[in-house]
Design a protein around this motif. Structure first.
Motif, PDB file in Angstrom:
ATOM      1  N   ALA A  86      -7.709 -16.152   2.899  1.00 41.11           N
ATOM      2  CA  ALA A  86      -8.468 -15.066   3.532  1.00 41.11           C
ATOM      3  C   ALA A  86      -7.554 -14.105   4.284  1.00 41.11           C
ATOM      4  O   ALA A  86      -6.529 -14.491   4.838  1.00 41.11           O
ATOM      5  CB  ALA A  86      -9.507 -15.651   4.484  1.00 41.11           C
ATOM      6  N   GLY A  87      -7.967 -12.842   4.305  1.00 40.45           N
ATOM      7  CA  GLY A  87      -7.243 -11.820   5.061  1.00 40.45           C
ATOM      8  C   GLY A  87      -7.660 -10.433   4.633  1.00 40.45           C
ATOM      9  O   GLY A  87      -8.016 -10.217   3.465  1.00 40.45           O
ATOM     10  N   ALA A  88      -7.634  -9.483   5.555  1.00 45.06           N
ATOM     11  CA  ALA A  88      -7.992  -8.105   5.229  1.00 45.06           C
ATOM     12  C   ALA A  88      -7.029  -7.554   4.187  1.00 45.06           C
ATOM     13  O   ALA A  88      -5.818  -7.800   4.248  1.00 45.06           O
ATOM     14  CB  ALA A  88      -7.956  -7.241   6.487  1.00 45.06           C
ATOM     15  N   GLY A  89      -7.550  -6.815   3.216  1.00 41.48           N
ATOM     16  CA  GLY A  89      -6.736  -6.280   2.138  1.00 41.48           C
ATOM     17  C   GLY A  89      -5.697  -5.290   2.639  1.00 41.48           C
ATOM     18  O   GLY A  89      -6.038  -4.315   3.316  1.00 41.48           O
ATOM     19  N   VAL A  90      -4.443  -5.529   2.287  1.00 42.65           N
ATOM     20  CA  VAL A  90      -3.364  -4.661   2.759  1.00 42.65           C
ATOM     21  C   VAL A  90      -3.502  -3.252   2.194  1.00 42.65           C
ATOM     22  O   VAL A  90      -3.225  -2.266   2.872  1.00 42.65           O
ATOM     23  CB  VAL A  90      -1.998  -5.273   2.382  1.00 42.65           C
ATOM     24  CG1 VAL A  90      -0.870  -4.287   2.643  1.00 42.65           C
ATOM     25  CG2 VAL A  90      -1.761  -6.554   3.166  1.00 42.65           C
ATOM     26  N   GLY A  91      -3.946  -3.150   0.936  1.00 39.04           N
ATOM     27  CA  GLY A  91      -4.046  -1.840   0.314  1.00 39.04           C
ATOM     28  C   GLY A  91      -5.453  -1.291   0.227  1.00 39.04           C
ATOM     29  O   GLY A  91      -5.702  -0.309  -0.477  1.00 39.04           O
ATOM     30  N   GLU A  92      -6.376  -1.874   0.972  1.00 37.05           N
ATOM     31  CA  GLU A  92      -7.776  -1.478   0.859  1.00 37.05           C
ATOM     32  C   GLU A  92      -8.084  -0.151   1.543  1.00 37.05           C
ATOM     33  O   GLU A  92      -8.967   0.587   1.116  1.00 37.05           O
ATOM     34  CB  GLU A  92      -8.681  -2.567   1.463  1.00 37.05           C
ATOM     35  CG  GLU A  92      -8.625  -3.898   0.731  1.00 37.05           C
ATOM     36  CD  GLU A  92      -9.098  -3.798  -0.693  1.00 37.05           C
ATOM     37  OE1 GLU A  92     -10.103  -3.114  -0.930  1.00 37.05           O
ATOM     38  OE2 GLU A  92      -8.436  -4.371  -1.577  1.00 37.05           O
ATOM     39  N   ARG A  93      -7.385   0.149   2.624  1.00 35.09           N
ATOM     40  CA  ARG A  93      -7.673   1.350   3.401  1.00 35.09           C
ATOM     41  C   ARG A  93      -6.384   2.001   3.871  1.00 35.09           C
ATOM     42  O   ARG A  93      -5.329   1.380   3.870  1.00 35.09           O
ATOM     43  CB  ARG A  93      -8.532   0.985   4.631  1.00 35.09           C
ATOM     44  CG  ARG A  93      -9.978   0.669   4.317  1.00 35.09           C
ATOM     45  CD  ARG A  93     -10.694   0.017   5.480  1.00 35.09           C
ATOM     46  NE  ARG A  93     -10.387   0.628   6.758  1.00 35.09           N
ATOM     47  CZ  ARG A  93     -10.768   0.101   7.939  1.00 35.09           C
ATOM     48  NH1 ARG A  93     -11.450  -1.025   7.968  1.00 35.09           N
ATOM     49  NH2 ARG A  93     -10.474   0.713   9.059  1.00 35.09           N
ATOM     50  N   ARG A  94      -6.513   3.268   4.270  1.00 32.14           N
ATOM     51  CA  ARG A  94      -5.370   3.962   4.848  1.00 32.14           C
ATOM     52  C   ARG A  94      -4.969   3.257   6.135  1.00 32.14           C
ATOM     53  O   ARG A  94      -5.812   2.908   6.956  1.00 32.14           O
ATOM     54  CB  ARG A  94      -5.748   5.421   5.150  1.00 32.14           C
ATOM     55  CG  ARG A  94      -4.586   6.291   5.572  1.00 32.14           C
ATOM     56  CD  ARG A  94      -5.067   7.713   5.834  1.00 32.14           C
ATOM     57  NE  ARG A  94      -3.957   8.641   5.988  1.00 32.14           N
ATOM     58  CZ  ARG A  94      -3.287   8.816   7.121  1.00 32.14           C
ATOM     59  NH1 ARG A  94      -3.644   8.151   8.213  1.00 32.14           N
ATOM     60  NH2 ARG A  94      -2.286   9.675   7.181  1.00 32.14           N
TER      61      ARG A  94
END
Length: 304
Positions: free
Chosen positions: A72-80
């Motif tokens: 689990a973890g927030a996507g590194v390339g998901e958002r600016r």
């Protein structure tokens, strides 16, 4: 991937993500029991509630597990990237890992194995220099996150659990992740190199990523960092050419560095940075890649 010798009970965080969902399918196809950690009250027998921000895990749901794979973890390339999202990236990994490690360490009978998914971001920009697991951490935001991320698993190690850190490269998949954004562009004939294209990309097919995670679970001799990346990293220019070859599309539109910085914010520095990372420990432990080259990996992804 060969099935394990006996049926295992495996808990997976990040089970709804690209890699986690593929891992769950693979394990279940071979007859293993899989528990999915979810950020809400459990609704089915195969779910366990957790809340990484509160360092909470329903530990009772993990009793009897043989292994835990933490993805689990927030996507590194998901958002600016901005400061708020960089904090989310860090907290989702460090707090999530701490929550899992502390919960497992507190069990009367802890599992044998914790496979903690981390990232090649540990090494920072290596330029054209090839590095393996013996290389030190780099400098910058992602290396600092990776150092804290892996350190957060210390309670599990101290409890005698075998911990491996799966430092994963760019996963070649059509369904999601960074590569999932590339496929539509290249299929439309709009793909091209990023910046000057000379930066190295260390990649791995989704099939090999799942197989490697299972290899880490099933290989008692492996602990500590293990790079999950194909044997031959390639430059972004070579990736661009391979995408064009496999998809039979022109690749005429380079993306200037300034445009990447505008769209991606601070993340642009990592996209334009170079990581030439090799899987030294994975290969020496006997793992065999099904899709070792960039063309093989793109073909496998395009066929799914």
């Amino acid at each position: 991937m060969q099935p394990s010798a006996h049926r295992k009970r495996v808990a997976v965080t990040g089970a709804s993500g690209l890699i986690g969902a593929a891992l769950v399918r693979s394990l279940r196809a071979d007859g293993h029991d899989v528990l999915r950690l979810v950020r809400r009250p459990a609704r089915t027998a195969d779910e366990v509630e957790w809340d990484p921000k509160r360092l909470y895990v329903d530990s009772a749901g993990l009793v009897g597990v043989d292994a835990v794979v933490h993805l689990a973890g927030a996507g590194v390339g998901e958002r600016r990237w901005n400061e708020a999202y960089k904090k989310e990236i860090r907290d989702s990994r460090v707090l999530g890992t701490a929550a899992i490690a502390q919960a497992l360490a507190g069990l009367a009978e802890p599992p044998e194995t914790l496979v903690c998914g981390t990232a090649l971001g540990w090494y920072g920009d290596t330029g054209s220099r090839a590095v393996d697991e013996s290389a030190p951490a780099g400098t910058g935001f992602l290396p600092s996150v990776c150092v804290e991320w892996e350190a957060a698993a210390a309670p599990a190690e101290e409890a005698g659990i075998r911990v491996t850190y799966a430092r994963t490269g760019l996963v070649v998949a059509r369904q999601g992740g960074a590569w999932g954004r590339l496929f539509p562009l290249f299929r439309a004939g709009l793909g091209g190199r990023m910046g000057d294209g000379g930066q190295y990309w260390s990649f791995i097919s989704l099939h090999d990523e799942v197989a490697a995670l299972r290899h880490l679970m099933d290989t008692p001799e492996l602990s500590g960092p293990v790079n999950l990346t194909a044997p031959e990293p390639v430059t972004n220019r070579e990736v661009t050419a391979a995408m064009g070859r496999v998809l039979r599309r022109p690749t005429p539109f380079p993306v200037p560095a300034a445009a990447l910085k505008l769209v991606l914010g601070d993340f642009a520095a990592d996209v334009l940075g170079s990581q030439r990372v090799v899987p030294g420990r994975l290969l020496s432990s006997g793992f065999t890649f099904a899709f070792p080259t960039i063309d093989d990996s793109i073909r496998a992804a395009a066929a799914r």
